[in-house]
Design a protein around this motif. Sequence first.
Motif, PDB file in Angstrom:
ATOM      1  N   GLU A  30      77.794  30.269  75.263  1.00  0.00           N
ATOM      2  CA  GLU A  30      78.010  31.343  76.220  1.00  0.00           C
ATOM      3  C   GLU A  30      79.208  31.070  77.123  1.00  0.00           C
ATOM      4  O   GLU A  30      79.872  32.001  77.592  1.00  0.00           O
ATOM      5  N   ALA A  31      79.509  29.789  77.390  1.00  0.00           N
ATOM      6  CA  ALA A  31      80.724  29.469  78.138  1.00  0.00           C
ATOM      7  C   ALA A  31      81.951  29.924  77.354  1.00  0.00           C
ATOM      8  O   ALA A  31      82.887  30.510  77.918  1.00  0.00           O
ATOM      9  N   ALA A  32      81.941  29.680  76.042  1.00  0.00           N
ATOM     10  CA  ALA A  32      83.046  30.152  75.204  1.00  0.00           C
ATOM     11  C   ALA A  32      83.088  31.676  75.174  1.00  0.00           C
ATOM     12  O   ALA A  32      84.166  32.281  75.172  1.00  0.00           O
ATOM     13  N   GLU A  33      81.924  32.320  75.167  1.00  0.00           N
ATOM     14  CA  GLU A  33      81.874  33.787  75.170  1.00  0.00           C
ATOM     15  C   GLU A  33      82.462  34.345  76.463  1.00  0.00           C
ATOM     16  O   GLU A  33      83.165  35.356  76.446  1.00  0.00           O
ATOM     17  N   LEU A  34      82.206  33.706  77.591  1.00  0.00           N
ATOM     18  CA  LEU A  34      82.790  34.151  78.858  1.00  0.00           C
ATOM     19  C   LEU A  34      84.311  34.042  78.811  1.00  0.00           C
ATOM     20  O   LEU A  34      85.022  34.958  79.254  1.00  0.00           O
ATOM     21  N   VAL A  35      84.823  32.958  78.273  1.00  0.00           N
ATOM     22  CA  VAL A  35      86.273  32.813  78.136  1.00  0.00           C
ATOM     23  C   VAL A  35      86.821  33.918  77.233  1.00  0.00           C
ATOM     24  O   VAL A  35      87.876  34.502  77.506  1.00  0.00           O
ATOM     25  N   ARG A  36      86.094  34.228  76.175  1.00  0.00           N
ATOM     26  CA  ARG A  36      86.546  35.286  75.258  1.00  0.00           C
ATOM     27  C   ARG A  36      86.637  36.633  75.993  1.00  0.00           C
ATOM     28  O   ARG A  36      87.605  37.381  75.817  1.00  0.00           O
TER      29      ARG A  36
END
Length: 911
Positions: free
Chosen positions: A451-457
């Motif tokens: 989800e951290a990567a999803e926020l960056v996306r």
Amino acid sequence: MSSAFPNSVARRGWLLALLLAGGASVAHPQRPLPAAPAASREARPASALQAAAPHPAEVFGFEPGADYKLADHSQIVDYFRRLDRASDRVLVREIGRSVLGRPLILAFISSAENISRLEQLRAISTRLARAADVPEEEARRLAAEGKAVVWIDGGLHATEVAGAQQMPLLAYLVATEESEAMRRIRQEVVLLLMPVMNPDGLDITAGWYRRHLGTPFETSDLPWLYHHYVGHDNNRDFYMLTQPESRAVARLLYHEWYPQIVYNHHQTAPFPARIFVPPFADPVNPNIPPLVTRGVNLLGSAMTRRFAEERKPGPVSRVGFDMWWNGGMRTAPYFHNMVGILTETALYRYATPKEYSADSLPRSFGRGSSMSAAEPSVFYPDPWRGGWWRLGDAVDYMITASLAVLETAAALREEWLYNIYRMGRWAIEAGQRGSPFAFVIPSGEQWDAGEAAELVRVLRWGGIDVTRAAEAFEAGGKRFAAGSYVIYTAQAFRAYILDLLEKQVYPDMRLYAGGPPAPPYDMTGWTLPIQMGVRVERVEAPFRVAGEPVAEPALPAGRVTGEAAFGYVLSHRPNASALAINRLLRAGERVAWAREPFQAGGATHDAGAIVVRARGDRTRARVEALSRELGLDLMGLAARPAVALRELRLPRVALYKSWVANMDEGWTRWLLERYEFALDTLHDGDIRRGQLSKYDAIVLPDQSAERILNGHRAGSMPAEYVGGLGVEGAAALKRYVAQGGRVVALDGAANFVIEQFGLPLRDAVDGVPTEQFFVPGSLLRLAVDPSHPVGYGMPAEAAAFFVRSRAFDILEPAEAGGRRADRAPLEVVAHYPPGELLLSGWALGEKKHLGGKAAVVRAQLGSGDVVLIGFRSQFRGQPRATFKLLFNALHGATLPDRSGPGAAAAGATGE
């Protein structure tokens, strides 16, 4: 600024006289974000222009706006491609595909000279909007050299039909009209015209209308969504960007062209006004640059002046639509230093005309406004007095508003270009000073690293620059690991960063002193780290770290470690674990949940840990593939863990789909398909027939109990779409549960289940006056029991997206009255704790009316059970930290024993 255009009546007559007298596309991938391709070609001889350019009526066989006629998407695309071939002032490009595969086209319209050097003009717009490393002197030169970039679209709500119908006429006017004013527009402006943002919906709407034209159902509602998944909420997707249409537009706005003005057409106006135009109502989000707000007001004033000059009554301002919320097509651009415009033009139904008598008009506007609708006032100086209203009138009003925007853009071309640069520079300078200087998303310290990567996306899709640290570093007195993401605020779109990453504090606004709260236009709080369950650290003082810019965030590097003679264990925390479960079960693997925490491999594994039994090399290969693809860590188990394992099956899930089109059904379907649940759709008749036993779980998305029970009234729709579940359907659902099934009810649907199944529960906030309790759309603190199967993988504290939602009182036998369902004790999976609840947004009376109340409940009924989630844990695809509540309710439906630990005690105390 007086108009040099023909007036409305003359313009339409001129078009008709012209009628009586006589493109290769560039597709682009979804990821990674590419550099914009050059859009240029050799100019054609101007002498051939007028003779070659077709009028829309020549292509459609009717003039856009004609009574009882709607052009569909293929007709509109055909027209624009013909115009492209005929005119050196028009270039059509395909910028993506809709969710059902239809082309999304964008027309560039300007002078032939400008069209021949589009890439140069795009580069100027980009440099000025991004503002970094552009000295003042160069910015002045670029503003003098560049052209104002204006985006105008035909809207995205398909039943608001006038927007798409006016686009061919507007394109034809701008491309061919030879008035002095239009020549100046072509010289000074590059128009980005997107005729149809929701092509699937246009065809659905046009098809329905044509099919029922001349019948009693000519103006009836659609019985399904006009976007395959999200319906009207396609205009609520412009920061999360879940849908392909939204992403295609965001790429153009925030990665390629950076228009200074973004104009999004809508319908319907606050009745009886004929069009709503800016200025908007209060409040104004404090992150929006003041120059944006002033630009919005300036364009609104230009529109109303043109309406007065053309003697078109009925424009109104400052009613209903505010400037607080992020996430809409016209609101997200505010936070990118772009002037976002929304107008709402009046519409009756589709292309059917309607006459309004003067005595049928209301005396004042609703939507919390006391403004007179009958007498002139500052923001409604020319009231509409009634009469006939046709689709052609709506089209004409939209063209007038569009031309006002284009003329103002041309007149102030250099100012628009320079101001977007100034706002960008001011934002960069503010970020360089700090407070905050940056936000850090720490690596290795997340509940769900995916989800951290999803926020960056999400941030990258919105045009935000992100750096990934190449080494460990210190900032703000804290140590961060290599791989952490750093979002420096010294960038042009600083406002967007702050608005998405920090909490919202909505002002307390009342309809009158001591009265009920003024309803907001949309949500009041949406902070993404809270919604997504991602730890984000605000850093005040300047620092620097070695790193690389992020084009596309990488998922965590998944690993499979240890000896796996017995199997593998996977944490329940990542959302991606639900997808892994479904893929493994579909492949025939054995998957189980651990009932309690356990120790293995030197680590403690939470209750609900996912255990995959080893079944040879094929299991290993599948596990390793999922680990790489989904970024999941799995640990080998050398021996069976000392814990009870509850084996799962692939759940057979049905989603209820009312004939009253329901956006929450669409969002739920979108989410479950993304995570690859085996999903069927059930309509009212399917449930009434009662053949439901093949399903492990049936999901009732958020919808009022009355709508579920009764649906459309008889005579309002074709017979096959009227009525709801009715008593027969409710009884069939109750039998299904009593015989072993599970019903999962979201938000408003919970009231239907409580009433129809006779559960000893009560909606704790039902009937409470808005003067005492009001939470229109905010993030509230939620306490979760992660030892319960429905709460597996959740932290003990999360956030509920509460949008006029439910909370539950558990009734004692004496209170329950006639509600005496055959039940085991109720289990509270999540509740609103006493004390402070508001995390972001605005709430009234939440401590008194929600504190201590149940938010998620499991209740047994006969051999089956129901799970009531009193808020929308999947709301608009945004609150990713609560997706697991829904996923667990579905996977857990396959367990023979679905109860949680301590069920009897919880039921006895009602806590």
